[in-house]
Enzyme design. Structure first.
Site, short mmCIF file in Angstrom:
data_model
loop_
_atom_site.label_atom_id
_atom_site.label_comp_id
_atom_site.label_asym_id
_atom_site.label_seq_id
_atom_site.Cartn_x
_atom_site.Cartn_y
_atom_site.Cartn_z
N HIS A 1 0.31 -1.24 -0.43
CA HIS A 1 0.10 -0.05 -0.49
C HIS A 1 0.72 1.32 0.15
CE1 HIS A 1 -3.00 3.27 1.02
NE2 HIS A 1 -3.91 1.54 0.89
N GLU B 1 -7.85 -5.72 -0.09
CA GLU B 1 -7.99 -6.42 -1.67
C GLU B 1 -8.39 -7.54 -1.37
OE1 GLU B 1 -9.77 -4.44 -2.78
OE2 GLU B 1 -8.76 -3.28 -4.22
N1 ACO Z 1 3.79 -7.77 -4.91
C1 ACO Z 1 5.31 -7.69 -5.02
N2 ACO Z 1 6.50 -6.64 -4.75
C2 ACO Z 1 5.55 -5.45 -4.46
C3 ACO Z 1 3.91 -5.66 -4.20
C4 ACO Z 1 3.46 -6.47 -4.39
N3 ACO Z 1 2.04 -6.79 -4.33
N4 ACO Z 1 3.66 -4.31 -3.22
C5 ACO Z 1 4.91 -3.41 -4.08
N5 ACO Z 1 6.00 -3.99 -4.35
C6 ACO Z 1 6.70 -3.43 -4.48
C7 ACO Z 1 7.89 -2.87 -6.04
O1 ACO Z 1 7.83 -3.97 -6.53
C8 ACO Z 1 8.51 -2.34 -5.48
O2 ACO Z 1 9.83 -2.65 -5.55
P1 ACO Z 1 11.39 -2.06 -6.21
O3 ACO Z 1 11.52 -1.16 -5.49
O4 ACO Z 1 12.33 -3.42 -6.22
O5 ACO Z 1 10.65 -1.40 -7.49
C9 ACO Z 1 7.97 -1.54 -4.36
O6 ACO Z 1 7.71 -2.76 -3.10
C10 ACO Z 1 7.62 -0.80 -3.74
O7 ACO Z 1 6.15 -0.86 -4.75
P2 ACO Z 1 6.17 0.92 -5.52
O8 ACO Z 1 5.07 0.34 -6.16
O9 ACO Z 1 6.80 1.02 -5.45
O10 ACO Z 1 5.13 0.78 -3.86
P3 ACO Z 1 3.74 1.60 -3.93
O11 ACO Z 1 3.36 2.37 -2.78
O12 ACO Z 1 3.19 2.87 -5.80
O13 ACO Z 1 2.67 0.22 -4.43
C11 ACO Z 1 0.58 -0.40 -4.75
C12 ACO Z 1 1.12 0.69 -3.94
C13 ACO Z 1 0.23 0.08 -6.21
C14 ACO Z 1 -0.66 -0.73 -3.79
C15 ACO Z 1 1.47 -1.79 -4.95
O14 ACO Z 1 1.79 -1.70 -3.99
C16 ACO Z 1 0.58 -3.11 -5.27
O15 ACO Z 1 0.97 -2.92 -6.99
N6 ACO Z 1 -0.34 -3.24 -4.75
C17 ACO Z 1 -0.58 -5.05 -5.82
C18 ACO Z 1 -1.85 -4.29 -6.55
C19 ACO Z 1 -2.64 -4.14 -5.36
O16 ACO Z 1 -3.31 -4.72 -4.65
N7 ACO Z 1 -3.46 -2.63 -5.52
C20 ACO Z 1 -4.68 -3.01 -4.04
C21 ACO Z 1 -4.03 -1.61 -3.70
S1 ACO Z 1 -5.14 -1.18 -2.33
C22 ACO Z 1 -6.56 -0.24 -2.95
O17 ACO Z 1 -6.18 0.51 -3.75
C23 ACO Z 1 -7.89 0.36 -2.47
#
Ligand code: ACO
Length: 355
Positions: A242, A297
């Site tokens: 998140h 989610e």
């Molecule tokens: N699985 C694997 N790796 C992850 C995940 C995940 N679910 N979430 C974050 N990471 C990793 C990223 O790959 C990134 O790695 P890197 O630095 O080596 O590139 C690091 O953790 C940071 O990720 P960001 O994308 O910068 O984190 P951000 O805060 O932008 O992401 C997000 C938030 C988009 C929700 C992300 O965690 C994700 O894609 N989750 C999966 C999709 C999801 O569950 N969405 C629902 C969110 S809740 C809502 O909107 C109601």
């Protein structure tokens, strides 16, 4: 410059506060734990709307007017339902909502608040070749959705879900809705912006893929192997991570509690809890300096599956709850009178002379 605008404060709001470090969500002064499972969706929407509409009635009258708005939306859209059912369910719902008047008063807000609750069950049934069921006045909002789906149980769990997701700070869809409202466009225009942003898999599109993930792991039989391979391939695990929470998303627990009200989910819940443990372990091992926890989610997917929604409708059910927040934020933003218009940095420095 910050591509994802993290840590940029772009609005002042009285509506909700997402306390990422503590894992707390406050909605108009109430912690989520005091609302989810205790307040109805109508009461929560009434709370969010207060001070944003001149003629907001008391909470009971508000609930009655919302029920009337469900009937009104059904009448406005029923002739189009068969052709809208040819679209994916979320797109059909969005297209129907685009037909609603684009005003800014309470009656406009009530129609929009009612719309996903009416349209989703109708489109789900029309797509299955079943006769659509009209809404009923005298029923709670969530109970009426269950009735329109043609089902008989799950109303309390759905109500808890709708309250849980009703508002959540300046998330992507709420920001989109506020940007449109800042131009003094109508509430339908703002809500359509919110619907567009919510659809993506990094926001409201995640719960359907959570079910795909659980089903794939169940078929494979090896949680750890499946999760490791998925992460090795550079893919994300849906339902984890998140932008704001640096601890467990409090909404995940509210929904897990609501899930326990179903008799039939026990084995599925235990399996999902096992997958969750393996996933968290893998994420912590791979990203020890980044807090990656379960988000809303993951348990949304299980709860909506237990209520009986097909997974293609999950994002639409999210919209059914979040629309309360979009409408309140749109009014809050419009009342500031300030257009949202950020700057961009031009990164092509060469000034080309005209040919
Ligand atoms: N699985 C694997 N790796 C992850 C995940 C995940 N679910 N979430 C974050 N990471 C990793 C990223 O790959 C990134 O790695 P890197 O630095 O080596 O590139 C690091 O953790 C940071 O990720 P960001 O994308 O910068 O984190 P951000 O805060 O932008 O992401 C997000 C938030 C988009 C929700 C992300 O965690 C994700 O894609 N989750 C999966 C999709 C999801 O569950 N969405 C629902 C969110 S809740 C809502 O909107 C109601």
């Amino acid at each position: 410059m910050n591509n994802g605008l993290e840590d940029v404060v772009a609005a002042e709001t009285v509506l909700s506060d997402v306390r990422g470090a503590e894992g707390q969500l406050i909605i108009r002064g109430h912690p989520l734990s005091a609302l989810a499972g205790h307040w109805t969706f109508e009461q929560t929407a009434h709370l969010l709307f207060s001070n944003f509409f001149d003629d907001l009635p008391d909470a009971m009258t508000f609930a009655t007017r919302l029920a009337e708005a469900r009937s009104e939306v059904f009448e406005i859209t029923r002739k189009q339902l068969d052709s809208l059912a040819e679209l994916p369910v979320y797109d059909g719902m969005r297209a129907a909502m685009a037909m609603l008047p684009d005003g800014i008063v309470l009656s406009d807000a009530l129609r929009l608040l009612a719309a996903p609750a009416v349209l989703l069950p109708a489109l789900i049934r029309a797509q299955a070749g079943d006769a659509v069921i009209a809404p009923t006045v005298g029923t709670g909002h969530a109970a009426d959705v269950i009735h329109m789906l043609g089902r008989s149980d799950g109303a309390k769990a759905l109500d808890t879900y709708l309250v849980t997701v009703s508002d959540h700070g300046l998330n992507a869809s709420t920001f989109a809705a506020r940007v449109v409202a800042s131009t003094q466009a109508g509430l339908t225009s703002s809500v359509l912006a919110g619907l567009g942003a919510l659809k993506g898999p990094l926001h409201g599109g995640a719960p359907g893929p959570v079910i795909d993930m659980l089903d794939a792991i169940s078929a494979n039989g090896d949680s750890k192997g499946w999760i490791d391979r998925t992460l090795d391939d550079g893919e994300r695990l849906m339902g984890f991570g998140h932008r704001i929470y640096r601890t467990r998303d409090p909404r995940a627990d509210a929904l897990k509690t609501a899930l326990l009200s179903f008799d039939h989910v026990g084995p599925r819940l235990r399996f999902a809890e096992g997958v969750e443990r393996v996933a968290l372990d893998a994420l912590h091992r791979r990203k020890p300096d980044r807090v990656l926890e379960t988000n809303v989610e993951f348990y949304t997917a299980l709860l909506l599956e237990a209520v009986g929604f097909p997974k293609r409708a999950f994002t639409g059910v999210f919209a059914m709850g979040r629309i309360a927040g979009w409408l309140a934020h749109a009014r809050e933003q419009a009342l500031t009178g300030r257009l949202i218009r950020p700057a961009s940095r031009y990164v092509e420095p060469v000034t080309r002379s005209a040919a």
